[in-house]
Design an enzyme around this catalytic site. Structure first.
Site, mmCIF file in Angstrom:
data_model
loop_
_atom_site.group_PDB
_atom_site.id
_atom_site.type_symbol
_atom_site.label_atom_id
_atom_site.label_comp_id
_atom_site.label_asym_id
_atom_site.label_seq_id
_atom_site.Cartn_x
_atom_site.Cartn_y
_atom_site.Cartn_z
ATOM 1 N N LYS A 186 2.517 32.513 -35.983
ATOM 2 C CA LYS A 186 3.065 31.603 -34.964
ATOM 3 C C LYS A 186 2.991 30.164 -35.474
ATOM 4 O O LYS A 186 3.908 29.368 -35.261
ATOM 5 C CB LYS A 186 2.297 31.765 -33.644
ATOM 6 C CG LYS A 186 2.850 30.895 -32.529
ATOM 7 C CD LYS A 186 2.554 31.460 -31.158
ATOM 8 C CE LYS A 186 3.351 30.748 -30.077
ATOM 9 N NZ LYS A 186 2.785 29.474 -29.667
ATOM 10 N N GLY B 77 -3.645 27.432 -18.265
ATOM 11 C CA GLY B 77 -4.864 27.711 -17.488
ATOM 12 C C GLY B 77 -4.510 28.046 -16.046
ATOM 13 O O GLY B 77 -5.058 28.974 -15.446
HETATM 14 P P1 NAD Z 1 -1.735 21.324 -20.475
HETATM 15 O O1 NAD Z 1 -1.760 19.918 -20.993
HETATM 16 O O2 NAD Z 1 -0.707 21.705 -19.463
HETATM 17 O O3 NAD Z 1 -3.151 21.686 -19.846
HETATM 18 C C1 NAD Z 1 -4.372 21.311 -20.434
HETATM 19 C C2 NAD Z 1 -5.329 20.992 -19.313
HETATM 20 O O4 NAD Z 1 -6.634 20.785 -19.859
HETATM 21 C C3 NAD Z 1 -4.974 19.703 -18.551
HETATM 22 O O5 NAD Z 1 -4.922 19.997 -17.170
HETATM 23 C C4 NAD Z 1 -6.144 18.764 -18.860
HETATM 24 O O6 NAD Z 1 -6.453 17.896 -17.790
HETATM 25 C C5 NAD Z 1 -7.255 19.788 -19.078
HETATM 26 N N1 NAD Z 1 -8.421 19.239 -19.773
HETATM 27 C C6 NAD Z 1 -8.469 18.501 -20.914
HETATM 28 N N2 NAD Z 1 -9.740 18.164 -21.188
HETATM 29 C C7 NAD Z 1 -10.511 18.714 -20.207
HETATM 30 C C8 NAD Z 1 -11.904 18.703 -19.924
HETATM 31 N N3 NAD Z 1 -12.776 18.062 -20.716
HETATM 32 N N4 NAD Z 1 -12.347 19.359 -18.832
HETATM 33 C C9 NAD Z 1 -11.495 20.005 -18.005
HETATM 34 N N5 NAD Z 1 -10.148 20.041 -18.218
HETATM 35 C C10 NAD Z 1 -9.675 19.402 -19.312
HETATM 36 O O7 NAD Z 1 -1.656 22.270 -21.753
HETATM 37 P P2 NAD Z 1 -1.034 23.734 -21.865
HETATM 38 O O8 NAD Z 1 0.429 23.634 -22.034
HETATM 39 O O9 NAD Z 1 -1.582 24.596 -20.798
HETATM 40 O O10 NAD Z 1 -1.604 24.166 -23.283
HETATM 41 C C11 NAD Z 1 -2.923 24.619 -23.489
HETATM 42 C C12 NAD Z 1 -2.952 25.309 -24.849
HETATM 43 O O11 NAD Z 1 -2.157 26.494 -24.768
HETATM 44 C C13 NAD Z 1 -2.342 24.463 -25.976
HETATM 45 O O12 NAD Z 1 -3.036 24.648 -27.167
HETATM 46 C C14 NAD Z 1 -0.935 25.001 -26.082
HETATM 47 O O13 NAD Z 1 -0.354 24.826 -27.373
HETATM 48 C C15 NAD Z 1 -1.168 26.477 -25.804
HETATM 49 N N6 NAD Z 1 0.030 27.155 -25.327
HETATM 50 C C16 NAD Z 1 0.717 26.669 -24.254
HETATM 51 C C17 NAD Z 1 1.849 27.337 -23.815
HETATM 52 C C18 NAD Z 1 2.628 26.851 -22.610
HETATM 53 O O14 NAD Z 1 3.695 27.410 -22.325
HETATM 54 N N7 NAD Z 1 2.201 25.848 -21.897
HETATM 55 C C19 NAD Z 1 2.273 28.507 -24.476
HETATM 56 C C20 NAD Z 1 1.545 28.967 -25.559
HETATM 57 C C21 NAD Z 1 0.421 28.281 -25.989
HETATM 58 O O1 KPL Z 2 6.762 28.219 -29.878
HETATM 59 C C1 KPL Z 2 7.704 27.429 -29.882
HETATM 60 C C2 KPL Z 2 7.432 26.059 -29.405
HETATM 61 O O2 KPL Z 2 8.316 25.380 -28.903
HETATM 62 O O3 KPL Z 2 6.278 25.627 -29.531
HETATM 63 C C3 KPL Z 2 9.021 27.887 -30.450
HETATM 64 C C4 KPL Z 2 10.162 27.000 -30.195
HETATM 65 C C5 KPL Z 2 9.334 29.288 -29.950
HETATM 66 C C6 KPL Z 2 8.909 28.017 -31.928
HETATM 67 O O4 KPL Z 2 8.559 26.860 -32.544
#
Ligand code: NAD
Ligand code: KPL
Length: 305
Positions: free
Chosen positions: A184, A14
């Site tokens: 994925k 975000g």
């Molecule tokens: P994160 O934990 O860093 O961020 C989530 C945020 O949501 C937190 O700041 C939390 O406080 C907030 N939150 C939760 N409930 C809330 C509410 N009711 N109101 C307002 N804010 C609220 O998570 P992330 O890593 O950013 O992941 C988010 C999604 O994106 C996940 O499903 C994750 O699998 C996916 N994703 C993340 C990445 C990455 O690199 N971080 C990559 C691909 C996909």
């Molecule tokens: O998407 C990934 C994760 O760590 O969540 C990888 C390692 C690329 C695949 O599982």
């Protein structure tokens, strides 16, 4: 029409989206959970983003869920297990026909949200970008990637994709977003639980070729059963090449467990196993992996769903 992007969840992804939109001059508003988070944000002086070693702080405007302005476009960047509850808090502000972009990994939460808010268009996003939180409101852009966007059953590209171009957010519109999300999910199911159970980096999974082979075969059967034939093709080859390409990395699930955080297992391996059950598939390697992972999480007092 109010073109503001409302970003729900100021965490890693975000924050990455909000800062890029903000610095490109696109109207964006972050919704923070409660007054305490608002005070913490003000104390932090804004949202900081580190890219290629360079850090900048952006004073992205913030508000609480009960603010008065209507929401036309909502980017939901919470974890899959938080997404529904988070949207419920702002639901009275959603205008009819609003667009909700769902960034969650795995599957299950998106369909539940689309069913619960039929007055909004739910756009599903599959992201391979990488970001993490160094501290609250301090985001590090750790890996380049792509954001695939699409809406099951709809072909029309939303006009706001232009904002992503302006903000330099990599993206592509796809008519097969379910295929991208399932693919994925399958890759995550093959790699992530094994890295947790063996407490290892992705590259260390080279030591488990037979287990990976069995898991990929069963995951391909699950994909085919749910009409995702294209997503099933070449799965094992891609899993093996991702293991090579990310050999030094710890998977996201491994990082969650190491940091004592809840995992998204229910939307990944849980979703694969539930789908296998619905289709009466014989997938012993997947079920055994799920049982081992659940026992492992229980032992560490982490939710196993
Ligand atoms: P994160 O934990 O860093 O961020 C989530 C945020 O949501 C937190 O700041 C939390 O406080 C907030 N939150 C939760 N409930 C809330 C509410 N009711 N109101 C307002 N804010 C609220 O998570 P992330 O890593 O950013 O992941 C988010 C999604 O994106 C996940 O499903 C994750 O699998 C996916 N994703 C993340 C990445 C990455 O690199 N971080 C990559 C691909 C996909
Ligand atoms: O998407 C990934 C994760 O760590 O969540 C990888 C390692 C690329 C695949 O599982």
């Amino acid at each position: 029409m109010n073109d503001t992007w409302h970003v729900l969840g100021a965490g890693s992804l975000g924050g990455l989206w909000a800062t890029r939109l903000f610095r490109a001059g696109v109207p964006v508003q972050i919704i923070l959970r409660n007054p305490q988070r608002l005070a913490d944000y003000r104390a932090a002086g804004g949202l900081s983003l580190t890219e290629a070693g360079v850090t900048a702080v952006y004073p992205v405007p913030v508000e609480l869920p009960d603010a008065a302005t209507p929401i036309n476009r909502l980017l939901v960047a919470c974890k899959a297990y938080d997404a529904q509850d988070a949207i419920a808090e702002v639901a009275p502000r959603l205008v009819k026909g609003s667009h909700i972009l769902l960034l969650q990994n795995g599957l299950g939460s998106q369909q539940a949200i689309a069913a619960r808010w039929p007055g909004s268009r739910c756009i599903f996003v599959s992201s391979t970008e990488g970001a993490y939180r160094q501290a609250d409101f301090r985001i590090v852009h750790a890996g380049q990637g792509q954001n695939w966007l699409g809406e099951p059953g709809h072909r029309n590209q939303p006009s706001w994709l232009a904002d992503l171009v302006t903000a330099g957010i990599p993206h592509g519109w796809t008519e097969d977003i379910m295929g991208k999300l399932w693919r994925k999910l399958a890759i995550n199911c093959a790699i992530n639980p094994l890295t947790v159970l063996n407490d290892c980096r992705n590259g260390d999974l080279r030591a488990f070729p037979e287990q990976l082979h069995r898991l990929c075969n069963e995951l391909a059967e699950v994909l085919k059963a749910t009409n995702q034939r294209d997503a099933a093709r070449g799965l094992e080859d891609e899993v093996l090449s991702i293991i090579e390409a990310t050999a030094n990395n710890y998977s996201s699930m491994h990082q969650d467990v190491r940091n004592g955080r809840r995992t998204e297992v229910s939307f990944l391996l849980g979703q694969a196993c539930r789908t296998a059950e619905q289709h009466d598939l014989h997938v012993p390697a997947l079920f055994s992996l799920q049982q081992q992972l659940q026992a492992f999480l229980h032992a560490r007092r982490l939710p196993a769903d």
